[in-house]
Design an enzyme around this catalytic site. Sequence first.
Site, mmCIF file in Angstrom:
data_model
loop_
_atom_site.group_PDB
_atom_site.id
_atom_site.type_symbol
_atom_site.label_atom_id
_atom_site.label_comp_id
_atom_site.label_asym_id
_atom_site.label_seq_id
_atom_site.Cartn_x
_atom_site.Cartn_y
_atom_site.Cartn_z
ATOM 1 N N HIS A 198 0.837 -0.898 7.430
ATOM 2 C CA HIS A 198 1.163 -2.198 7.693
ATOM 3 C C HIS A 198 2.320 -2.360 9.175
ATOM 4 O O HIS A 198 2.730 -3.957 9.377
ATOM 5 C CB HIS A 198 2.033 -3.401 6.489
ATOM 6 C CG HIS A 198 1.435 -2.656 4.809
ATOM 7 N ND1 HIS A 198 0.135 -3.150 5.275
ATOM 8 C CD2 HIS A 198 1.654 -1.876 4.014
ATOM 9 C CE1 HIS A 198 -0.707 -2.836 4.245
ATOM 10 N NE2 HIS A 198 0.610 -2.594 3.674
ATOM 11 N N HIS B 114 6.889 -11.572 2.580
ATOM 12 C CA HIS B 114 6.848 -10.365 2.212
ATOM 13 C C HIS B 114 6.496 -9.609 3.381
ATOM 14 O O HIS B 114 7.138 -8.517 3.549
ATOM 15 C CB HIS B 114 6.037 -11.541 1.304
ATOM 16 C CG HIS B 114 4.799 -9.764 0.445
ATOM 17 N ND1 HIS B 114 5.793 -8.580 -0.393
ATOM 18 C CD2 HIS B 114 3.891 -8.507 0.533
ATOM 19 C CE1 HIS B 114 4.678 -7.705 -0.325
ATOM 20 N NE2 HIS B 114 3.330 -8.252 -0.396
ATOM 21 N N TYR C 252 -0.133 -7.800 -8.824
ATOM 22 C CA TYR C 252 -1.522 -6.487 -8.645
ATOM 23 C C TYR C 252 -3.002 -7.184 -9.397
ATOM 24 O O TYR C 252 -3.783 -5.995 -9.587
ATOM 25 C CB TYR C 252 -1.125 -5.205 -8.506
ATOM 26 C CG TYR C 252 -0.524 -5.197 -7.372
ATOM 27 C CD1 TYR C 252 -0.468 -4.467 -6.359
ATOM 28 C CD2 TYR C 252 1.253 -4.957 -7.595
ATOM 29 C CE1 TYR C 252 0.481 -4.179 -5.054
ATOM 30 C CE2 TYR C 252 1.939 -4.418 -6.771
ATOM 31 C CZ TYR C 252 1.074 -4.433 -5.144
ATOM 32 O OH TYR C 252 2.644 -4.356 -4.529
ATOM 33 N N ASP D 111 6.947 -5.509 -4.485
ATOM 34 C CA ASP D 111 5.719 -4.600 -5.043
ATOM 35 C C ASP D 111 6.230 -4.005 -5.863
ATOM 36 O O ASP D 111 6.116 -2.894 -6.788
ATOM 37 C CB ASP D 111 5.998 -4.412 -3.891
ATOM 38 C CG ASP D 111 5.404 -4.565 -2.312
ATOM 39 O OD1 ASP D 111 4.223 -4.882 -2.165
ATOM 40 O OD2 ASP D 111 6.814 -5.497 -1.900
ATOM 41 N N HIS E 22 5.933 -5.415 1.035
ATOM 42 C CA HIS E 22 4.512 -4.851 1.553
ATOM 43 C C HIS E 22 5.001 -3.322 1.460
ATOM 44 O O HIS E 22 3.884 -2.645 1.097
ATOM 45 C CB HIS E 22 4.734 -5.392 2.821
ATOM 46 C CG HIS E 22 3.542 -6.234 3.200
ATOM 47 N ND1 HIS E 22 2.256 -6.534 2.188
ATOM 48 C CD2 HIS E 22 3.107 -6.404 4.526
ATOM 49 C CE1 HIS E 22 1.340 -6.210 2.754
ATOM 50 N NE2 HIS E 22 1.373 -5.290 4.457
ATOM 51 N N VAL E 23 5.971 -2.955 2.654
ATOM 52 C CA VAL E 23 5.621 -1.718 3.161
ATOM 53 C C VAL E 23 6.204 -0.823 1.568
ATOM 54 O O VAL E 23 7.589 -1.981 0.505
ATOM 55 C CB VAL E 23 6.453 -1.394 4.167
ATOM 56 C CG1 VAL E 23 6.011 0.012 4.162
ATOM 57 C CG2 VAL E 23 5.994 -2.046 5.548
ATOM 58 N N HIS E 24 5.807 -0.141 1.225
ATOM 59 C CA HIS E 24 6.275 0.941 -0.373
ATOM 60 C C HIS E 24 7.476 1.409 -0.628
ATOM 61 O O HIS E 24 6.978 3.011 -0.357
ATOM 62 C CB HIS E 24 5.414 1.418 -0.994
ATOM 63 C CG HIS E 24 4.232 -0.185 -1.487
ATOM 64 N ND1 HIS E 24 2.723 -0.053 -1.491
ATOM 65 C CD2 HIS E 24 4.399 -1.227 -1.552
ATOM 66 C CE1 HIS E 24 2.730 -0.550 -1.878
ATOM 67 N NE2 HIS E 24 2.911 -1.899 -1.808
ATOM 68 N N ASP F 280 4.099 -9.524 -3.868
ATOM 69 C CA ASP F 280 3.310 -8.878 -5.119
ATOM 70 C C ASP F 280 3.433 -8.349 -6.254
ATOM 71 O O ASP F 280 4.237 -7.510 -6.550
ATOM 72 C CB ASP F 280 3.229 -7.514 -3.991
ATOM 73 C CG ASP F 280 2.200 -7.419 -2.845
ATOM 74 O OD1 ASP F 280 1.730 -8.552 -2.753
ATOM 75 O OD2 ASP F 280 1.995 -6.492 -2.036
#
Length: 546
Positions: free
Chosen positions: A387, A377, A242, A212, A414-416, A239
């Site tokens: 998520h 991801h 973007y 990400d 995926h999870v920031h 990711d």
Amino acid sequence: MGLVSVSDSVSVSELFVLIPLCLSFLLSLRLRCVDGDGIGIPTTLEGPFKPVTAPLDKNLRLNVSDLPYVLQNNAQGEGFQPEQISVSLSARYDSVWISWITGEFQIGDNISPLDPQLVQSIVYFRVFRSSLTYQTEGYSLVYNQLYPPDGLQNYTSGIIHHVLITGLQPNTLYEYECGDPSISAMSSSHYFRTMPVSGSSDYPNRIAVVGDLGLTYNTTTTVAHLMSNHPDLLLLIGDLSYADLYLTNGTKSSCYSCQSIESPIQETYQPRWDYWGRYMQPLVSNVPTMVIEGEHEIERQAENQTFAAYSSRFAFPSEESGSSSSLYYSFNAGGIHFVMLSAYIDYDKSSDQYKWLESDLGDVDREVTPWLIAAWHPPWYSTYSAHYREVECMRVEMEDLLYHYGVDIVFNGHVHAYERSNRVYNYSLDPCGPVYILVGDGGNVEGLDIVHADEPGNCPEPSTTPDMGGSCAFNFTSGPASGKFCWDRQPDYSAYRESSFGHGILEVKNETHALWSWHRNQEFYEIAGDIIYIVREPNRCPLQPK
């Protein structure tokens, strides 16, 4: 150890290669046995560990901003000079892919794709400081991102080149140039080190892992710190650019979530891929980089086409690893076998991906590649509200397969935020389960995730939890959370979690021990915010192929 002198004949570009190698060696000594306070580094043998949540750093800037276009676009090549140069691995140590782009992209109502035959795809390469140079040729392509509605701008890329170099020596530093010598359009020299021969005693020194990324001010810190840790291999866990957060006119979308990944089209601003590729070139042109897609790479366009930019811009060892898709593949790096999976295409037991994975895992010789690492991801095990349990159907279909073949580590994005699990299988502590590591904290413009699903009032409703595979996320039927959709405390399987931007470094020491360290952006790059030895126990956990 004696002093080493540098002769006058060593060039500046050669020093660029030699100095990081020395620093990498010194850093490995520093992290080998103790952390910064001289305290012994824990191992997974001491686990499972009591769950820990790091307090939110009050100095963090939670509002994240993209880089201005003037900074993103400052590395554009002229004419057919190579740009966005990158190197990626093939399935074995003796071959790598070199990729680059020439010519300018076009965006607007009337675009005319470039002819890939206009320029050659040539790579010159040699062992570092050798006078013997080899030449090899590859192929080229362009891709289009097309939108039927009036008022939306179409895009066609520059010419994308992919060249496979074969016959390389293991664990050897190579120098290369790429481009078209017939029109004096060759790049400057870049460097890469090949992977060691697969075996139980040979591993890359340092593997960087991050997801990400995006292209923000936080991204620049992440990349700078990552480069300072001098990895031999880089894993990007989805990711990337973007581009789909922007409309085709370049303005930021006010409602990305309004564009479902199942919508007929997803408006994107494709030049952001070019800006991202130019920015990343100093890193990915010298460090072999392996990518896997996230949901921001789907980019649905006309005629239901998806993943056009992702599948065109990067080279993958799909064919070499028996895969029919760029969305899942495998490769070896010394004594590690990596499997890169997709949550965004079919993964049930009748799917091509599942059958490929079962065959690939069945072919792994753990005497040759003792370590087995998987990456995709979206996470199966994350305790953040964002998520939460979003790919439960994928876990239901594939977890048994990974467990029975003894996967050691799983990387997700995926999870920031950052999170490391205890060894876990089917939501229960299990000494033979993988360690799941969430590294979706690369710096993207959507910002950090700071809310945990186990905190009062933060548990999502099962009916609002999207899942690519259907509806598989239900209340737990056993354990401390029985009858509930979320735990009411940090789950036992979550060992450590923290909301900070950063990156991770994996150093496999031998067939049983690997040092994992996570480095938050707000501290000096060599300081580990989380560090642990992940220890394999093959005698305790024999393989159980299904």
